[in-house]
Design an enzyme around this catalytic site. Structure first.
Site, mmCIF file in Angstrom:
data_model
loop_
_atom_site.group_PDB
_atom_site.id
_atom_site.type_symbol
_atom_site.label_atom_id
_atom_site.label_comp_id
_atom_site.label_asym_id
_atom_site.label_seq_id
_atom_site.Cartn_x
_atom_site.Cartn_y
_atom_site.Cartn_z
ATOM 1 N N ASP A 1 -15.413 2.184 6.829
ATOM 2 C CA ASP A 1 -14.408 3.172 6.409
ATOM 3 C C ASP A 1 -14.986 4.116 5.361
ATOM 4 O OD1 ASP A 1 -11.704 4.319 6.230
ATOM 5 O OD2 ASP A 1 -11.808 3.545 4.199
ATOM 6 N N ARG B 1 -15.230 12.277 7.846
ATOM 7 C CA ARG B 1 -13.995 12.953 8.301
ATOM 8 C C ARG B 1 -13.579 14.041 7.325
ATOM 9 N NH1 ARG B 1 -10.153 8.364 8.155
ATOM 10 N NH2 ARG B 1 -8.604 9.935 8.636
ATOM 11 N N SER C 1 -8.182 3.553 9.185
ATOM 12 C CA SER C 1 -8.780 3.604 7.851
ATOM 13 C C SER C 1 -7.962 2.760 6.865
ATOM 14 C CB SER C 1 -8.839 5.072 7.400
ATOM 15 O OG SER C 1 -9.142 5.169 6.037
ATOM 16 N N HIS D 1 0.858 -1.186 0.000
ATOM 17 C CA HIS D 1 0.000 0.000 0.000
ATOM 18 C C HIS D 1 0.889 1.229 0.000
ATOM 19 C CE1 HIS D 1 -3.427 2.583 0.913
ATOM 20 N NE2 HIS D 1 -2.613 3.220 1.726
ATOM 21 N N LYS E 1 -8.692 -1.619 5.644
ATOM 22 C CA LYS E 1 -8.824 -2.080 4.251
ATOM 23 C C LYS E 1 -7.806 -3.183 3.953
ATOM 24 C CE LYS E 1 -8.812 2.309 3.044
ATOM 25 N NZ LYS E 1 -9.211 3.698 2.882
HETATM 26 N N1 URA Z 1 -6.030 7.237 3.090
HETATM 27 C C1 URA Z 1 -6.980 6.442 3.627
HETATM 28 O O1 URA Z 1 -7.347 5.422 3.066
HETATM 29 N N2 URA Z 1 -7.527 6.818 4.799
HETATM 30 C C2 URA Z 1 -7.173 7.931 5.472
HETATM 31 O O2 URA Z 1 -7.693 8.191 6.528
HETATM 32 C C3 URA Z 1 -6.185 8.747 4.891
HETATM 33 C C4 URA Z 1 -5.628 8.372 3.688
#
Ligand code: URA
Length: 436
Positions: A161, A168, A183, A82, A187
């Protein structure tokens, strides 16, 4: 249990129990807890923070709010990476084939680009025929046979999320290590891989602008991943200038192919080898030197490029475009290729990577809203980077577009993104930190 009490407890700086965190995540996902209470809790978390056990509970609750992929059939080989996102970041297209050529099962779900950063899904869709939505069975079967599948996010994964991130975004609560960690890591946990390599970008084109903030985020994500039973590593890498020379979808595929064919070294190659080495260390359990030698060897032997072709073919992509990248010019023709010339003599002492990403977006390579169409051939190439000495009138790069009207604004952004000086700037390390 009452949401009011949970908000009050966090507002007062107390620790939340796992059950309280689970109650909030489940209730908010179902729609039983209203946005205003969720927003209040997010703000309390921003201000008061969370300890590692609370972040792990929040991450795990969010991960199991929707579908979770079971990759147990791949044992310790399932691997994912990621990136927190940057400009010209095409590392997944290179790291995936290297690791798969060395025996990993690389299972990756990627996103689309928005704003100044590109998305892996858009880049891959520049290859004619490429299918980015495939069934779960086909995805797993491809990982099994080929060792690599990269697809778009689909199905009902991490709905908590999706809702929380949107909230947010409009309540000034994005900027919080516990909330960002939960967050991103929720994932990753839902996507199921045993080994997770994170590329936390730092600098002008990154989500985290300073090294300190990037390191804090990297440490938090690695710790939480480990607490949730995953093998973790994170690199903190430079995003104070774009990565590589190409920004734009087809242009970035071409650059990735050049690296995999062993034709191009430089910053992109170095970051990819470092990331691939971390992944190889995790799934093979070997040391860094040996892992690096294997990653380099996979490019030099041609195995990584062969793996890329096998992967692209498995998802319906036309591999002739990879064998001869000049074909992209026919598939995504571009009417205007415009040089950017240096307005002065001197060294490039800084580049605002986000501004360069925005220039590419204006040319048609990206979206300013989720609904915008993309011109896969559009973008820009960079001929001179931070530290390079240039003369007035020298070519700094090229703009590629079919939208003639966009050229002046993009050129202005590009030039405006550069700082020139008489002295060479201090060298910035590409790999600024490692967290394992
Ligand atoms: N990328 C994400 O997936 N979540 C966040 O909170 C910030 C960046």
């Amino acid at each position: 249990m009452r949401m009011y009490d949970i908000i009050l407890k966090k507002r007062n700086g107390d620790r939340l129990f796992d059950e309280e965190i689970g109650y909030f995540v489940d209730g908010y996902t179902r729609g039983d807890i209203p946005d205003y209470q969720a927003a209040a809790l997010c703000m309390a978390i921003c201000l008061q923070g969370m300890d590692d056990d609370e972040i792990a509970a929040l991450t795990y609750s969010m991960a199991r709010s929707g579908d979770m992929l079971d990759l147990s059939r791949f044992g310790n080989l399932s691997s994912d990476k990621h990136s927190t996102g940057g400009v010209g970041d095409k590392t997944s297209l290179i790291v995936g084939p290297i690791a798969a050529a060395l025996g990993a099962k690389v299972t990756k779900m990627s996103g689309r680009g928005l704003g100044h950063t590109g998305g892996t899904v858009d880049k891959l869709e520049a290859i004619p025929g490429m299918r980015m939505t495939i069934s779960r069975e086909e995805f797993l079967d491809q990982c099994d046979r080929v060792g690599l599948a990269i697809i778009g996010q689909s199905g009902n994964m991490t709905p908590a999320d999706k809702k929380l991130y949107a909230l947010r975004d409009v309540t000034a609560t994005v900027d919080s290590i516990p909330l960002i960690t939960s967050s991103i890591m929720s994932k990753k946990l839902a996507a199921g891989a045993h080994n997770i390599v994170l590329d936390v970008k730092t600098g002008s084109g990154a989500f985290m602008k300073t090294y300190e903030a990037s390191k804090q985020l990297a440490e938090s994500m690695v710790k939480i991943g480990k607490l949730c039973g995953r093998n973790m590593a994170a690199l903190i890498t430079d995003m104070d200038r774009p990565l590589g020379y190409a920004v734009g979808n087809a242009l970035e595929i071409i650059e990735a192919v050049e690296v995999l064919k062993g034709q191009r070294k430089g910053d992109l190659y170095e970051v990819c080898i470092a990331l691939a080495s971390e992944m190889v260390m995790l799934f093979k359990g070997i040391g860094q030197e040996e892992a690096r030698a294997q990653a380099v060897g996979a490019i030099e032997s041609g195995a990584a490029f062969d793996k890329m072709k096998e992967w692209i073919a498995a998802q319906g992509g036309d591999v002739r475009c990879l064998e001869d990248t000049r074909r992209f010019a026919d598939v995504h023709p571009i009417r205007h290729v415009v040089p950017i010339v240096s307005p002065t003599d001197g060294y490039i002492t800084a580049m605002d990577a986000a501004e360069i990403g925005t220039a590419a977006m204006i040319l048609g390579a990206g979206r300013s809203t989720k609904e915008d169409p993309i011109d896969y051939g559009a973008g820009l190439t960079i001929a001179a980077k931070t530290g390079d000495k240039v003369e007035q009138g020298a070519t700094l790069g090229y703009l590629y577009t079919n939208n003639e009207e966009a050229i002046p604004a993009a050129a202005e952004r590009y030039i405006g993104a550069l700082t020139f000086g008489r002295e060479a700037p201090q060298k910035v390390e590409l790999i600024q930190g490692v967290v394992r």
